[in-house]
Design an enzyme around this catalytic site. Sequence first.
Site, short mmCIF file in Angstrom:
data_model
loop_
_atom_site.label_atom_id
_atom_site.label_comp_id
_atom_site.label_asym_id
_atom_site.label_seq_id
_atom_site.Cartn_x
_atom_site.Cartn_y
_atom_site.Cartn_z
N GLU A 121 -5.67 -8.76 1.28
CA GLU A 121 -6.18 -8.28 2.27
C GLU A 121 -7.55 -8.20 2.21
O GLU A 121 -8.03 -7.49 1.23
CB GLU A 121 -5.51 -6.89 2.96
CG GLU A 121 -4.19 -7.19 3.78
CD GLU A 121 -3.47 -5.85 4.44
OE1 GLU A 121 -4.33 -5.03 4.67
OE2 GLU A 121 -2.37 -5.69 4.37
N GLU A 179 0.82 -1.30 -0.01
CA GLU A 179 0.11 0.01 0.07
C GLU A 179 0.87 1.46 -0.19
O GLU A 179 1.05 1.96 0.91
CB GLU A 179 -0.94 0.03 1.19
CG GLU A 179 -2.04 -1.28 0.99
CD GLU A 179 -3.02 -1.13 2.42
OE1 GLU A 179 -2.79 -0.05 2.96
OE2 GLU A 179 -3.94 -1.74 2.26
C1 BGC Z 1 -3.11 -2.28 5.86
C2 BGC Z 1 -3.12 -2.97 7.51
C3 BGC Z 1 -3.98 -2.35 8.34
C4 BGC Z 1 -5.38 -2.81 7.67
C5 BGC Z 1 -7.09 -2.25 8.48
C6 BGC Z 1 -4.70 -2.10 5.74
O1 BGC Z 1 -4.54 -0.78 4.78
O2 BGC Z 1 -2.28 -2.95 4.83
O3 BGC Z 1 -1.70 -2.88 7.99
O4 BGC Z 1 -4.03 -2.95 9.38
O5 BGC Z 1 -5.38 -1.92 6.29
O6 BGC Z 1 -6.70 -0.67 8.53
#
Ligand code: BGC
Length: 509
Positions: free
Chosen positions: A415, A219
Site C-alpha cells: 500500500e 497491519e
Molecule cells: C490501511 C487501509 C487504509 C489506508 C489509509 C492503511 O493503513 O491498510 O485500510 O484505508 O491505510 O488510511
Amino acid sequence: MNKLYGPDGKTVLTSRRAFLSQSAGVAALMAASGMSTSSNLIAQPAGAATSPMNNATFPPDFIWGAATAAYQIEGAASEDGRKPCVWDTFSRLPGTTKNGDTGEVACDHYHRFADDVKLMAELGIKHYRFSIAWPRIIPDGRGAVNEKGVDFYRRLVDELLAHGITPHATLFHWDSPQALEDLYGSWRNRQIATDFADYCTQVVKRLGDRITNWMTINEIFCFTYLGYGVGQRPQHAPGTLVKSRQEVLQTVHHALLAHGLGCQAIRAATPKPAQVALVVNYDAFIPVIETPENIAAARRAFVMEEHNGTVLVPALTGKYNEQAIAKLGADAPKVQAGDMAIIGQPLDVLGFNIYTGSYVKAADNDRGYEVLPLPKEYPQMIMPWLNFIPESLYWGVRMVSEALGKTDLPILITENGCASNDEVTAKGEVFDLSRVMYMRSYLRNAHRAVAEGYPLKGYFHWSLMDNFEWSWGYTRRFGITHVDYATQTRLPKESFRWYQQVIAANRVL
Ligand code: BGC
C-alpha cells in the site's frame, strides 16, 4: 546476491559498485537518489528524455498493482450468509465514524466486481491485492463454512484471471467476526489465533487452486494498538476499553501468533506452491542528513521503537526487540513456550504499507538517536498523520536489509497512497494533482531502492478507488478512481491516467 539494475533498468550489474561506475557519474547518482529530473543543477544535454537523469526505469518483471480491502469496498454486509464483523457493530455506535458512515454499501463491489475488474484492466495492472472477509467465509468466526461466501471470491478471482490479473489475497484486513468478539473478546483471547488458522485452512483448501499469493494479516498495529485502549475509546473497532496497556500488548502478541499459525495453515493446505507474506505498516526512519552517523541512528530507531520492536522485529526474527520490551516493563506481552518459533515463521515476501515516516538524527543519549519533531507548516496530505515524506519508502525498504539483515527477503509495497480533496469538474474530470505529485515522489524512491539492489519487487497503489476510510467514513478519498456514492459511478482521476502511463512505460514519468 541481489540483482542490481543499471540506470536503464534492464542491464543487470554484478555489484553495487559496478552500478555506480557504469552509471553516468553524478547524473546517475542523482537519479538513484530520487532527485528531481527538472533540477537545473546540471545542464540538460540534448535527448535528456532518455538520459539516466530522466530514466527511472524499473526491471521488466517489476510488479505494478493496486489494492483494496473487503470491508472498505464490498458492501452487501448481510447478503449470502455474511454475518457482522466488528466494524459493522462499531460504526453503528454514535460518534465512532464521520457522519455515522458504515461499510453497509460502500462501493457495492460485491455486485459490481466485474466492472471493477474491467477498470483494473484499463489501468493496465497485472496484479491486484484485495482481502477476503472472514465473516463471509465463516460467519460465526469458527465452525461451519458458508460456501456462498467462498463463491463470491471464486467469481472475483476467475474474472481477474480471465483479464490476466494475478490475485494477491489478504486473509484479514480488520473485519473480525463479531461472533468472536461476543464469545471471547476476539484479539484479547489467545483462542483467536487457532480460529484464524482454521479459517485460513478452509479458504486455502477451497481457493488455493486459483490463488497462490497469500497475505495473512494487514497491519497488526491498527486493530490492536488502535482497537484497544486504556481510558479513552479507541478509534478503531472493536473499540474496546481495557484496564492496562499490558492487555493491549497482549492483543499484539495474539495477532502475531495468529499470523504464525496462519502461515503454517496456508502451507499445509495449499494444493499448489504458494507465497506467504505478512503485511506491516512498519515505521520508516529517515536520516535527516544522510551521514554515516545519522544512518546508524536510523538503524537503531528502526528496531528499537515500540511499534517495529513489537511487530516487525518479532515477525522477521522470532524475538521481540529487547530495548522495546525493556521500555514496556510490566506492560510487555506474556509469551508462552514455543510462541516465538511460531511467530517467526519464514516468510516468502514482506508486504510494506508505506505512507509517511519520521526523521531521525544521531544523539548523545542512551539510545543513540533522536526522533525529530516536524514543524507546524510541514507539508501534509489531508490526514492528520499523513506527512509528505517520500524518502520513507526508500529507507523503509533499505532498513529491512540493513537493520535486520534480511537482504534477500523480497519486499512488495502493498500500500502507498494519499487522501486528497478531489472535485469533479463540470466536464467530468478530476485533477488530483497533489496525488500525482505524491505518487511520483514516492515512486522515485522505489526506483532508488531497486537501483541500489534492495529486493523491492513491486508496488500496489492504495487505492484502486475511493472507499470507506474507517472512522473517517466517506469523507476521505484515497482512490485513483473517483466514486460517486449516490450513483456508484466510477470516474478515473488524473492520477489513474498518470499511473496507467507509468505502468505502460515501466518508469516514473
Ligand atoms: C490501511 C487501509 C487504509 C489506508 C489509509 C492503511 O493503513 O491498510 O485500510 O484505508 O491505510 O488510511
